[in-house]
Design an enzyme around this catalytic site. Structure first.
Site, PDB file in Angstrom:
ATOM      1  N   ALA A  44       0.836  -1.202   0.000  1.00 55.41           N
ATOM      2  CA  ALA A  44       0.000   0.000   0.000  1.00 55.41           C
ATOM      3  C   ALA A  44       0.869   1.250   0.000  1.00 55.41           C
ATOM      4  O   ALA A  44       0.564   2.235  -0.686  1.00 55.41           O
ATOM      5  CB  ALA A  44      -0.931  -0.009   1.209  1.00 55.41           C
ATOM      6  N   TYR A  45       1.960   1.218   0.731  1.00 52.13           N
ATOM      7  CA  TYR A  45       2.839   2.378   0.797  1.00 52.13           C
ATOM      8  C   TYR A  45       3.429   2.690  -0.578  1.00 52.13           C
ATOM      9  O   TYR A  45       3.566   3.863  -0.968  1.00 52.13           O
ATOM     10  CB  TYR A  45       3.967   2.137   1.810  1.00 52.13           C
TER      11      TYR A  45
END
Length: 404
Positions: A311-312
């Site tokens: 996600a980052y």
């Protein structure tokens, strides 16, 4: 400026006639909490050993005078070790402290020293009443120099050492951890090859499942348990080698260096490994709800990214739903290390076991968007006016549950 260089100071006092005492100054040792009890805490057995006249049960609150040289700053004081023995006289107190440091002008009591490693050397204390006291209050990364001699000294741990003898490292934490294992209770592989930090953490979880307790309680009780397991394994593995003797100085120094490095390695990894176990127990999934050791920019590896490293790295994932958590046992001089670990995360969360910070240092952290995460039982060790701004581990976990 110090009166001498730190390496010279260590060399001067690393002699068997002296007794060392090392601790990290808590907010109650300094004047930070304003609940100060007239000087930093010293164990009774230590002061009775180096100052036998203090152990006088015939008078209320016996005391002696001792000249103290704070060589790190420099400063000289006549301090007063006191045994508050009121319990023998129908009162409640039974503790020893050393008073007379001179208030906030002293490096020992200065609120800015909260969290600093302080090393006290009772000169000639191993051979009779100590003739004087020499003190070094660490600034910056001076504690790393002591780490090469003493190994890590964590918050809540106390260290007593007579040079030439084994280091007596013990905890002021939970009295009911009691995870001392006998060799017969250890896996055979542990006795032939020292277990990894992760192995010892898993054993602490096994011995102290504590599933009905909140994460904050689990973390501290398991840390105490893990510390006892580590000491027991160290004794079982290394004591026979010491008893067998050494072929020469090089062999002795090699073993000593191995033991110190292992202690530092365990100390450095313990907190993040304990946190990872708790995240999993709380229903977070490594790789889905969080990433342990995942990469951010330019190969940087924060201890934890939420909801995941994937996600980052996804530019379309909202930055306001990303979190990072660093785990550092002490935060006083190391909190700045986390500021560039995850550029997309504005507020950096820092899990620490440090027993208080100064108000000025907390203001610096807040200005740099660092949010302290502190186990609930330690929050009362912080200045009252900042306690409401601290986050517990339990509340942090509650926050990150909704990020994925």
């Amino acid at each position: 400026m110090p009166v001498t260089s730190l390496p010279d100071w260590i060399a001067q006092f690393a002699q068997p006639e002296h007794v060392w005492f090392a601790k990290r100054l808590s907010a109650n040792d300094t004047l930070q909490t304003k609940a100060h009890q007239a000087g930093p805490y010293f164990p009774k057995d230590l002061l009775f050993r180096v100052l036998p006249a203090l152990h006088d049960e015939s008078v209320l609150n016996p005391r002696v005078a001792l000249e103290a040289f704070i060589d790190s700053h420099p400063d000289v004081r006549t301090v007063t070790p006191i045994w508050y023995n009121g319990k023998l006289f129908g009162k409640t107190r039974n503790e020893t402290r050393v008073t007379g440091w001179g208030g906030a002008d002293s490096a020992v009591l200065d609120p800015a020293s909260t969290g600093a490693l302080a090393v006290f050397v009772f000169e000639n204390g191993a051979e009779g009443p100590a003739s004087s006291l020499h003190v070094w209050v660490c600034d910056g990364y001076e504690d790393e120099v002591f780490g090469d001699v003493l190994g890590p000294v964590e918050p809540g741990r106390l260290l007593i050492w007579r040079p030439g003898e084994p280091i007596d490292l013990f905890s002021t934490g939970s009295a009911f951890a009691s995870c001392q294992l006998r060799p017969s209770q250890m896996p055979d592989s542990w006795l032939t090859g020292f277990p990894s930090a992760a192995d010892i953490v898993r054993k602490a979880v096994e011995l102290r499942p504590l599933q009905s307790e909140k994460p904050d309680v689990r973390l501290l009780r398991r840390r105490d348990c893990e510390f006892e397991i580590f000491k027991a394994v160290e004794e079982a593995v290394e004591a026979p080698k010491v008893a067998a003797g050494f072929a020469g100085l090089g062999q002795f120094l090699g073993l000593a260096q191995t033991i110190l490095q292992r202690r530092k390695s365990r100390s450095g990894r313990s907190l993040e490994l304990q946190a990872r176990e708790i995240f999993i127990e709380e229903g977070l999934v490594d790789g889905l709800s969080f990433s342990h050791g995942g990469q951010s920019e330019n190969g940087k590896k924060p201890d934890f990214l939420f909801p995941s490293a994937q996600a980052y790295s996804d530019p379309s994932f909202p930055a306001d739903r990303l979190r990072m958590l660093a785990a550092k046992t002490t935060a006083r001089d190391r909190w700045r290390q986390i500021l560039n670990e995850a550029d997309r995360v504005q507020t950096k969360h820092l899990l620490t076991l440090q027993e208080g910070v100064s108000a000025s240092q907390f203001a610096e952290m807040k200005a740099a968007n660092v949010q302290l995460v502190v186990p609930a039982a330690l929050i009362d060790k912080y200045p009252q006016d900042i306690r409401s701004e601290l986050m517990t581990l339990d509340s942090f976990i509650y926050e990150v549950r909704t990020l994925a």
